[in-house]
Design an enzyme around this catalytic site. Structure first.
Site, PDB file in Angstrom:
ATOM      1  N   ARG A  73      -0.088  -9.482  12.982  1.00 40.63           N
ATOM      2  CA  ARG A  73      -0.753  -8.465  12.156  1.00 40.63           C
ATOM      3  C   ARG A  73      -1.551  -9.112  11.018  1.00 40.63           C
ATOM      4  NH1 ARG A  73       4.132  -5.289  10.458  1.00 40.63           N
ATOM      5  NH2 ARG A  73       2.759  -3.941   9.271  1.00 40.63           N
ATOM      6  N   ARG A  77      11.695  -5.785   4.975  1.00 39.22           N
ATOM      7  CA  ARG A  77      11.485  -4.335   4.790  1.00 39.22           C
ATOM      8  C   ARG A  77      12.414  -3.522   5.685  1.00 39.22           C
ATOM      9  NH1 ARG A  77       5.494  -1.950   5.028  1.00 39.22           N
ATOM     10  NH2 ARG A  77       5.468  -2.638   7.194  1.00 39.22           N
ATOM     11  N   ARG A 104     -10.087   0.032   8.348  1.00 37.56           N
ATOM     12  CA  ARG A 104      -9.608  -1.328   8.621  1.00 37.56           C
ATOM     13  C   ARG A 104     -10.652  -2.179   9.339  1.00 37.56           C
ATOM     14  NH1 ARG A 104      -3.575   0.069   8.740  1.00 37.56           N
ATOM     15  NH2 ARG A 104      -2.483  -1.863   9.163  1.00 37.56           N
ATOM     16  N   ARG A 120      11.096  -1.584  11.129  1.00 38.41           N
ATOM     17  CA  ARG A 120       9.970  -1.188  11.983  1.00 38.41           C
ATOM     18  C   ARG A 120       9.819  -2.207  13.100  1.00 38.41           C
ATOM     19  NH1 ARG A 120       4.675   0.229   8.417  1.00 38.41           N
ATOM     20  NH2 ARG A 120       3.730  -0.991  10.067  1.00 38.41           N
ATOM     21  N   LYS A 152       0.830  -1.211   0.000  1.00 35.65           N
ATOM     22  CA  LYS A 152       0.000   0.000   0.000  1.00 35.65           C
ATOM     23  C   LYS A 152       0.864   1.260   0.000  1.00 35.65           C
ATOM     24  CE  LYS A 152      -2.419  -1.101   3.744  1.00 35.65           C
ATOM     25  NZ  LYS A 152      -1.900  -2.447   4.070  1.00 35.65           N
TER      26      LYS A 152
HETATM   27  P1  AMP Z   1       0.370   0.367   8.900  1.00 36.51           P
HETATM   28  O1  AMP Z   1       1.549   1.243   8.714  1.00 36.51           O
HETATM   29  O2  AMP Z   1      -0.828   0.788   8.079  1.00 36.51           O
HETATM   30  O3  AMP Z   1       0.705  -1.107   8.745  1.00 36.51           O
HETATM   31  O4  AMP Z   1      -0.098   0.555  10.431  1.00 36.51           O
HETATM   32  C1  AMP Z   1       0.770   0.236  11.499  1.00 36.51           C
HETATM   33  C2  AMP Z   1      -0.044   0.027  12.771  1.00 36.51           C
HETATM   34  O5  AMP Z   1      -0.751   1.228  13.098  1.00 36.51           O
HETATM   35  C3  AMP Z   1      -1.106  -1.048  12.683  1.00 36.51           C
HETATM   36  O6  AMP Z   1      -0.600  -2.354  12.947  1.00 36.51           O
HETATM   37  C4  AMP Z   1      -2.089  -0.594  13.763  1.00 36.51           C
HETATM   38  O7  AMP Z   1      -1.588  -0.876  15.061  1.00 36.51           O
HETATM   39  C5  AMP Z   1      -2.047   0.925  13.600  1.00 36.51           C
HETATM   40  N1  AMP Z   1      -3.049   1.381  12.606  1.00 36.51           N
HETATM   41  C6  AMP Z   1      -2.810   2.034  11.432  1.00 36.51           C
HETATM   42  N2  AMP Z   1      -3.947   2.316  10.796  1.00 36.51           N
HETATM   43  C7  AMP Z   1      -4.949   1.832  11.568  1.00 36.51           C
HETATM   44  C8  AMP Z   1      -6.369   1.785  11.432  1.00 36.51           C
HETATM   45  N3  AMP Z   1      -7.004   2.301  10.362  1.00 36.51           N
HETATM   46  N4  AMP Z   1      -7.069   1.186  12.428  1.00 36.51           N
HETATM   47  C9  AMP Z   1      -6.472   0.678  13.522  1.00 36.51           C
HETATM   48  N5  AMP Z   1      -5.145   0.664  13.694  1.00 36.51           N
HETATM   49  C10 AMP Z   1      -4.371   1.236  12.734  1.00 36.51           C
END
Ligand code: AMP
Length: 215
Positions: free
Chosen positions: A172, A128, A89, A161, A14
């Protein structure tokens, strides 16, 4: 106001595909993950509330995410088109996004689902690496930096990360399956879902998205 949603599991690409789409359009990027990571670094209200969930690979509660997104939608011009990356999400976030778009006189017009096999998701996430300084993304084998551990673009140090550790990756992906996968059917029923093969060059995937958005 218009909303374009990029839907896909962690590791579906993404972030990378968003960057390619943004380089060739005037969309406004809204990545909840990026905003939260920045918030954790700076100790913002949202960062402090989210940090524990993020470390464990869990979703941050819907009310926090919706408050954050609503604050980002305020004060932007009505002709803004948002590219939502990592949001929504959960089904309540879908409803919250509908309400927020409605409030600003807009709607979600396209949802691009990045379809990616699980083995590829795991290999992408575990390899990554990101630049501490400029945020550029690398992969140990797919997109290696010229000098190991150093960003080609700015010379910054690369890091992994904390939620890209093997144990948290599996968590995840399970969370995605349990809480996010149902969004595919929700948007498909609305006739908004468009499938993109994310197991291809990100630039090509981005071109497919831009072409479909224009038609
Ligand atoms: P990402 O970078 O999109 O993979 O997000 C990293 C982390 O941020 C996720 O594993 C969640 O803990 C939190 N997070 C990001 N976006 C959301 C969302 N829309 N809803 C809930 N948690 C989120």
């Amino acid at each position: 106001m218009r909303g374009i949603v990029l839907l896909g599991a962690p590791g579906a690409g993404k972030g990378t595909i968003s960057q390619c789409v943004l380089a060739n359009s005037n969309l406004t990027h809204l990545s909840t993950g990026d905003i939260l990571r920045h918030g954790v670094k700076t100790g913002s209200k949202f960062g402090r509330a989210a940090e524990g969930y993020m470390k464990q690979g869990q979703l941050v509660p819907d009310d926090i995410i919706l408050e954050l997104v609503e604050s980002e939608l305020d004060d932007v011009s009505r002709d803004t088109t948002f590219l939502f990356d990592g949001f929504p999400r959960t089904p309540p976030q879908v409803k919250g996004l509908d309400a927020a778009m409605d409030h600003h006189g807009g709607s979600v017009t396209h949802v691009f689902y990045l379809d990616t096999p699980r083995e590829i998701l795991i290999s992408r996430l575990s390899g990554r690496r990101l630049c501490k300084q400029c945020g550029a993304g690398y992969h140990l084998t797919n997109i290696p930096p010229k000098k190991p551990g150093i960003c080609d673009a700015c010379g910054g140090q690369l890091y992994q990360r904390p939620d890209d550790s093997e144990e948290t990756i599996i968590k995840r992906l399970d969370v995605y399956k349990a809480q996010t996968e149902s969004l595919i059917a929700i948007y498909d029923l609305r006739g908004l879902l468009l499938r993109i093969n994310s197991n291809q060059d990100p630039g090509k995937a981005a071109n497919e998205i831009l072409t479909m958005m224009a038609s």
